[in-house]
Design a protein around this motif. Structure first.
Motif, PDB file in Angstrom:
ATOM      1  N   VAL A 166       0.832  -1.147  -0.085  1.00 13.98           N
ATOM      2  CA  VAL A 166      -0.016  -0.160   0.129  1.00 13.98           C
ATOM      3  C   VAL A 166       0.945   1.565  -0.006  1.00 13.98           C
ATOM      4  O   VAL A 166       0.397   2.425  -0.518  1.00 13.98           O
ATOM      5  CB  VAL A 166      -1.026  -0.036   1.245  1.00 13.98           C
ATOM      6  N   LYS A 167       2.074   1.055   0.147  1.00 14.85           N
ATOM      7  CA  LYS A 167       2.966   2.166   0.055  1.00 14.85           C
ATOM      8  C   LYS A 167       3.654   2.464  -0.905  1.00 14.85           C
ATOM      9  O   LYS A 167       4.299   3.427  -1.414  1.00 14.85           O
ATOM     10  CB  LYS A 167       3.925   1.947   1.133  1.00 14.85           C
ATOM     11  N   SER A 168       3.331   1.764  -2.054  1.00 13.12           N
ATOM     12  CA  SER A 168       3.999   1.699  -3.601  1.00 13.12           C
ATOM     13  C   SER A 168       3.352   2.914  -4.277  1.00 13.12           C
ATOM     14  O   SER A 168       2.277   3.231  -3.765  1.00 13.12           O
ATOM     15  CB  SER A 168       3.751   0.418  -4.136  1.00 13.12           C
ATOM     16  N   THR A 169       4.158   3.233  -5.282  1.00 13.72           N
ATOM     17  CA  THR A 169       3.577   4.205  -5.942  1.00 13.72           C
ATOM     18  C   THR A 169       2.793   3.831  -7.085  1.00 13.72           C
ATOM     19  O   THR A 169       2.121   4.471  -7.613  1.00 13.72           O
ATOM     20  CB  THR A 169       4.771   5.383  -6.693  1.00 13.72           C
ATOM     21  N   LYS A 170       2.850   2.414  -7.340  1.00  7.80           N
ATOM     22  CA  LYS A 170       1.857   1.836  -8.373  1.00  7.80           C
ATOM     23  C   LYS A 170       0.297   1.744  -7.873  1.00  7.80           C
ATOM     24  O   LYS A 170       0.027   1.659  -6.727  1.00  7.80           O
ATOM     25  CB  LYS A 170       2.486   0.454  -8.440  1.00  7.80           C
ATOM     26  N   SER A 171      -0.303   2.251  -8.620  1.00  4.79           N
ATOM     27  CA  SER A 171      -1.768   2.420  -8.458  1.00  4.79           C
ATOM     28  C   SER A 171      -2.205   1.124  -8.422  1.00  4.79           C
ATOM     29  O   SER A 171      -2.008   0.129  -8.613  1.00  4.79           O
ATOM     30  CB  SER A 171      -2.462   3.308  -9.407  1.00  4.79           C
ATOM     31  N   ILE A 172      -3.457   1.094  -7.430  1.00  2.61           N
ATOM     32  CA  ILE A 172      -4.212  -0.095  -7.204  1.00  2.61           C
ATOM     33  C   ILE A 172      -5.678  -0.295  -7.990  1.00  2.61           C
ATOM     34  O   ILE A 172      -6.446   0.845  -7.472  1.00  2.61           O
ATOM     35  CB  ILE A 172      -4.281  -0.504  -5.587  1.00  2.61           C
ATOM     36  N   VAL A 173      -5.957  -1.246  -8.505  1.00  2.03           N
ATOM     37  CA  VAL A 173      -7.224  -1.279  -9.140  1.00  2.03           C
ATOM     38  C   VAL A 173      -8.021  -2.583  -8.571  1.00  2.03           C
ATOM     39  O   VAL A 173      -7.227  -3.661  -8.538  1.00  2.03           O
ATOM     40  CB  VAL A 173      -7.309  -1.463 -10.578  1.00  2.03           C
ATOM     41  N   THR A 174      -9.239  -2.403  -8.043  1.00  2.00           N
ATOM     42  CA  THR A 174      -9.703  -3.735  -7.786  1.00  2.00           C
ATOM     43  C   THR A 174     -10.771  -4.291  -8.705  1.00  2.00           C
ATOM     44  O   THR A 174     -11.471  -3.584  -9.534  1.00  2.00           O
ATOM     45  CB  THR A 174     -10.638  -3.371  -6.525  1.00  2.00           C
ATOM     46  N   SER A 175     -11.158  -5.465  -8.360  1.00  3.27           N
ATOM     47  CA  SER A 175     -11.996  -6.308  -9.315  1.00  3.27           C
ATOM     48  C   SER A 175     -12.738  -7.481  -8.776  1.00  3.27           C
ATOM     49  O   SER A 175     -12.434  -7.797  -7.628  1.00  3.27           O
ATOM     50  CB  SER A 175     -11.091  -6.921 -10.464  1.00  3.27           C
TER      51      SER A 175
END
Length: 301
Positions: free
Chosen positions: A259-268
């Motif tokens: 959750v601290k990564s700069t990579k965005s999260i997308v849920t599905s």
């Protein structure tokens, strides 16, 4: 000099002051307790957004008529949706959404709390939908109506219900595209892996292909590069209450979600409903996430 204020102006000041106090009270979280809802009933709107899978053969709207938090309004995610697509409960246009809230008399000028009769199913999607249209002062009742009942608060069980006292003027809204991902977006991400796709389907066998999908004829499996986080793992012993943030943090880390990564999260998920539960859990950890609205039914179509 004496200045006379119109009663509506005074009411507006009071509402804004009350809203600011409520926001400070929840400390940036979306989850609220039954006691908090009861203590603030005069300052908030309460919305039942229960949703059932088609194969369950249950009518959430009818159930609302005989078992609901007093004064609550029913919000149907299948009706306040894009009705021109073959996919279920997809986000509607901004104007249709606004018109629907107007018809339901949901006052978005004050905080809105969503609840459900079946854990998080339905109300997390409604919470996310409102935020997708820029309405941020929204919360969810942790544990749903069962938590309300367990706390000793009354339930309205009469079939005849009072309509809201007055029409609610809903201002124009804009759909925030940053909250939504399409099939094209997900397809491109398979190669780029710029975003992490988190699949909420439960049980996990639907993700690894070892168990069938609940919809007849639909294959199981997953989008390449995605990770599994079954939404049922997020609750406290399946009570309908979300795990505490520290436990959520351990859970997502165990699934390889930083959750601290700069990579965005997308849920599905299957159709974009339970993915919102993962988005809600991530929000409790201070992370905003988008949802692949069509989810698995769109991907395998």
């Amino acid at each position: 000099m004496t200045v006379a204020f119109h009663s509506s102006v005074v009411l507006g000041f009071r509402r804004r002051a009350a809203t600011m106090a409520l926001k400070a009270d929840v400390n940036g979280r979306a989850l609220v307790s039954a006691t908090w809802v009861n203590e603030n009933r005069s300052s908030i709107g309460v919305v039942d957004s229960t949703w059932h899978l088609p194969h369950e053969n249950r009518d959430a709207a009818k159930e609302h008529q005989t078992k609901r938090i007093p004064g609550s309004i029913f919000f149907d995610i299948d009706k306040v949706a894009n009705l021109e697509t073959g996919l279920p409960h997809m986000l509607p246009s901004a104007e249709f959404f606004r018109e629907s809230l107007q018809a339901l008399r949901i006052d978005v000028k004050r905080p809105v709390v969503f609840y459900s009769a079946n854990c998080f199913v339905g109300f997390a999607r409604a919470w996310w939908t409102f935020r997708a249209f820029g309405i941020e002062d929204v919360y969810v009742l942790d544990g749903g109506i069962e938590a309300w009942i367990a706390a000793g608060f009354p339930v309205d069980a009469t079939e005849d219900r009072d309509e809201p006292d007055a029409e609610a003027e809903v201002p124009a809204v804009l759909r925030r595209e940053s909250f939504v991902r399409s099939l094209d977006d997900v397809g491109k991400n398979i190669d780029t892996q710029k975003e992490l796709l988190v699949d909420a389907r439960s049980p996990a066998g639907r993700f690894d292909g070892s168990m069938p999908e609940p919809r007849a004829g639909m294959p199981s499996g997953h989008v390449p590069g995605s990770v599994s986080l079954p939404f049922t793992d997020l609750s406290q012993n399946n009570t309908g209450r979300m795990k505490e943030p520290a436990d959520l943090q351990k859970l997502v880390e165990a699934q390889g979600i930083d959750v601290k990564s700069t990579k965005s999260i997308v849920t599905s998920c299957g159709t974009g409903v339970t993915g919102a539960i993962v988005s809600l859990a991530l929000f409790e950890l201070g992370v905003n996430s988008a949802i692949y609205d069509g989810s698995w039914v769109d991907y395998v179509a």
